[in-house]
Design a protein around this motif. Structure first.
Motif, PDB file in Angstrom:
ATOM      1  N   PHE A 179      -0.048  28.466  40.257  1.00  0.00           N
ATOM      2  CA  PHE A 179       0.594  27.833  39.106  1.00  0.00           C
ATOM      3  C   PHE A 179       1.824  28.616  38.654  1.00  0.00           C
ATOM      4  O   PHE A 179       2.861  28.029  38.326  1.00  0.00           O
ATOM      5  CB  PHE A 179      -0.419  27.697  37.968  1.00  0.00           C
ATOM      6  N   THR A 180       1.722  29.946  38.624  1.00  0.00           N
ATOM      7  CA  THR A 180       2.885  30.731  38.204  1.00  0.00           C
ATOM      8  C   THR A 180       3.998  30.649  39.245  1.00  0.00           C
ATOM      9  O   THR A 180       5.182  30.593  38.903  1.00  0.00           O
ATOM     10  CB  THR A 180       2.508  32.203  37.965  1.00  0.00           C
ATOM     11  N   ILE A 181       3.636  30.622  40.522  1.00  0.00           N
ATOM     12  CA  ILE A 181       4.655  30.532  41.575  1.00  0.00           C
ATOM     13  C   ILE A 181       5.316  29.160  41.552  1.00  0.00           C
ATOM     14  O   ILE A 181       6.539  29.038  41.670  1.00  0.00           O
ATOM     15  CB  ILE A 181       4.033  30.829  42.949  1.00  0.00           C
ATOM     16  N   ALA A 182       4.509  28.112  41.381  1.00  0.00           N
ATOM     17  CA  ALA A 182       5.080  26.766  41.299  1.00  0.00           C
ATOM     18  C   ALA A 182       6.037  26.661  40.121  1.00  0.00           C
ATOM     19  O   ALA A 182       7.099  26.040  40.211  1.00  0.00           O
ATOM     20  CB  ALA A 182       3.960  25.733  41.167  1.00  0.00           C
ATOM     21  N   ARG A 183       5.675  27.302  39.020  1.00  0.00           N
ATOM     22  CA  ARG A 183       6.526  27.261  37.842  1.00  0.00           C
ATOM     23  C   ARG A 183       7.835  28.013  38.073  1.00  0.00           C
ATOM     24  O   ARG A 183       8.898  27.601  37.605  1.00  0.00           O
ATOM     25  CB  ARG A 183       5.775  27.858  36.654  1.00  0.00           C
ATOM     26  N   LEU A 184       7.776  29.112  38.827  1.00  0.00           N
ATOM     27  CA  LEU A 184       8.990  29.876  39.125  1.00  0.00           C
ATOM     28  C   LEU A 184      10.023  29.039  39.857  1.00  0.00           C
ATOM     29  O   LEU A 184      11.221  29.128  39.586  1.00  0.00           O
ATOM     30  CB  LEU A 184       8.651  31.099  39.985  1.00  0.00           C
ATOM     31  N   TYR A 185       9.537  28.220  40.798  1.00  0.00           N
ATOM     32  CA  TYR A 185      10.460  27.467  41.646  1.00  0.00           C
ATOM     33  C   TYR A 185      10.607  26.009  41.215  1.00  0.00           C
ATOM     34  O   TYR A 185      11.246  25.221  41.907  1.00  0.00           O
ATOM     35  CB  TYR A 185       9.985  27.528  43.099  1.00  0.00           C
ATOM     36  N   ASN A 186      10.008  25.655  40.073  1.00  0.00           N
ATOM     37  CA  ASN A 186      10.160  24.308  39.529  1.00  0.00           C
ATOM     38  C   ASN A 186       9.652  23.241  40.502  1.00  0.00           C
ATOM     39  O   ASN A 186      10.297  22.217  40.743  1.00  0.00           O
ATOM     40  CB  ASN A 186      11.623  24.028  39.167  1.00  0.00           C
ATOM     41  N   VAL A 187       8.471  23.516  41.099  1.00  0.00           N
ATOM     42  CA  VAL A 187       7.799  22.525  41.933  1.00  0.00           C
ATOM     43  C   VAL A 187       6.394  22.345  41.382  1.00  0.00           C
ATOM     44  O   VAL A 187       5.911  23.154  40.591  1.00  0.00           O
ATOM     45  CB  VAL A 187       7.734  22.959  43.417  1.00  0.00           C
ATOM     46  N   SER A 188       5.723  21.291  41.780  1.00  0.00           N
ATOM     47  CA  SER A 188       4.372  21.061  41.285  1.00  0.00           C
ATOM     48  C   SER A 188       3.370  21.902  42.068  1.00  0.00           C
ATOM     49  O   SER A 188       3.551  22.139  43.274  1.00  0.00           O
ATOM     50  CB  SER A 188       4.002  19.577  41.412  1.00  0.00           C
TER      51      SER A 188
END
Length: 393
Positions: A179-188
């Motif tokens: 979740f934190t990685i997805a948020r970093l790159y603006n992907v789901s």
């Protein structure tokens, strides 16, 4: 324009991680920053970038890009069986991915390859040959030939090349989650899980390599919409002589006319002292733009300059972070008012520290040596990258 190596262009995960850290708060983060405006509408879901489907691997499970290759595990695979199928040492593959040789793999799980193996081709069960490359790196003749081959499958010909964006590759660090990685790159998180074959709990391990889903290409306009009547959509200007007759008298001689003031010289694109005097930001380095901003492909601009050229703060602000990416390249983040951040990479000889207040035009370092040498410069409004030229002109 001079081509910039893909590894230099794409691996800015550390910079994005810094941005996420700067924006962290006690509650959920609104990805497009509208939540900071005091409204009750959370538009984070709408801000998620649409992603493309993961490319299909060949019979070995290999997906190949210019900078790296990965292998997709089949049901019942272990690290050892996957290594044997792609032609690598099981110990080498296990060590590179932080697992054991006997560890079982999920069907669809993505494993990073420590070095290149044979490229996908019809011989390996691939419909394409060679690595997946951006269309800009494939010559027109090759693309045209590939289109002809696809249109006439019965005709003999070589396998076509496949074009597409090379995904950023992120190495999981301790404490990070899907979740934190997805948020970093603006992907789901779902797209991240589907691209990497994560389990239903989205579990990650330290040292694991993840492909960040590439953005989906915008749909092309239909031929019918693109075809118009010749001349439509571009009105023809009315000739001046049709509404106003020619002057009856001969104009005064040029010598008698009052001389016009000499025009000021037009500044080079890299000379911020004159071009950007009234702009919101100054050009951070003297040089020429060798790669322009392209959302989803290049989140900033690349400015070609000789190694050692001074790099300056584009605007006054505070140094929010100084870090390095996986290639040991410096990344500097400066925070400005109104949720604006500027990011500078590929610079050395830093003269500032985290927390320093800097003024517009103040030297912060020098252009790092490279082939070619250049500075990568980004402007971000919250999490979203914007075209820096809107600030520099």
């Amino acid at each position: 324009m001079t081509a910039i190596p893909v590894t230099h262009r794409l691996r800015l995960g550390s910079a994005l991680a810094v941005i996420a850290a700067l924006s962290a708060c006690s509650g959920p983060i609104d990805l497009d920053m509208r939540g900071r405006m005091g409204g009750s509408l959370d538009t984070a879901a709408a801000a998620q970038t649409a992603t493309a489907d993961r490319p299909s691997p060949d019979n070995r499970g290999v997906i190949s890009y210019p900078s790296y290759q990965v292998a997709v595990a089949q049901r019942g695979d272990t690290v050892a069986s996957l290594a044997q199928r792609v032609g690598l040492s099981a110990a080498e593959l296990a060590r590179y991915n932080g697992v054991r040789e006997t560890d079982p793999l999920r069907g669809g799980e993505v494993i990073a390859l420590p070095r290149r193996v044979a490229e996908p081709s019809p011989a390996t069960g691939a419909a394409i040959t060679g690595p997946i490359r951006p269309a800009s790196q494939v010559d027109v003749t090759t693309l045209a030939g590939a289109a002809i081959d696809r249109a006439a499958p019965s005709a003999a010909g070589t396998a076509p090349v496949q074009t597409g964006l090379e995904p950023v590759r992120h190495r999981v660090e301790r404490g990070e989650t899907a979740f934190t990685i997805a948020r970093l790159y603006n992907v789901s998180p779902r797209a991240l899980a589907e691209w990497n074959g994560l389990d239903k709990d989205f579990a990650l391990r330290e040292g694991q390599f993840l492909m960040i889903p590439a953005a989906a290409e915008a749909p092309r306009a239909t031929q019918a919409a693109a075809t118009t009547t010749p001349g439509s959509g571009s009105p023809t200007p009315v000739p001046p002589s049709s509404t106003k007759p020619l002057p009856a008298e001969t104009p005064p001689a040029a010598a008698a006319a009052k001389p016009a003031p000499a025009a000021k010289p037009v500044a080079d694109i890299g000379q911020s002292q004159t071009r950007t005097s009234n702009a919101a930001m100054a050009m951070p380095v003297d040089g020429r733009i060798i790669r322009e901003y392209a959302k989803g492909r290049n989140e900033g601009i690349d400015i070609g300059a000789s190694a050692g050229t001074p790099v300056k703060a584009a605007a006054s602000g505070q140094v929010a972070a100084i870090t390095k990416n996986t290639e040991n390249v410096n990344i500097v983040v400066i925070r400005h008012p109104d949720d604006v951040l500027t990011i500078y990479t590929h610079l050395d000889g830093l003269t500032i520290q985290k927390g320093d207040q800097v003024s517009r035009g103040q030297s912060i370092g020098k252009v790092r040596a490279g082939d070619p040498a250049f500075l990568h410069f980004e402007v971000r409004k919250g999490f979203d990258s914007v075209d820096p030229m809107g600030y520099l002109q």
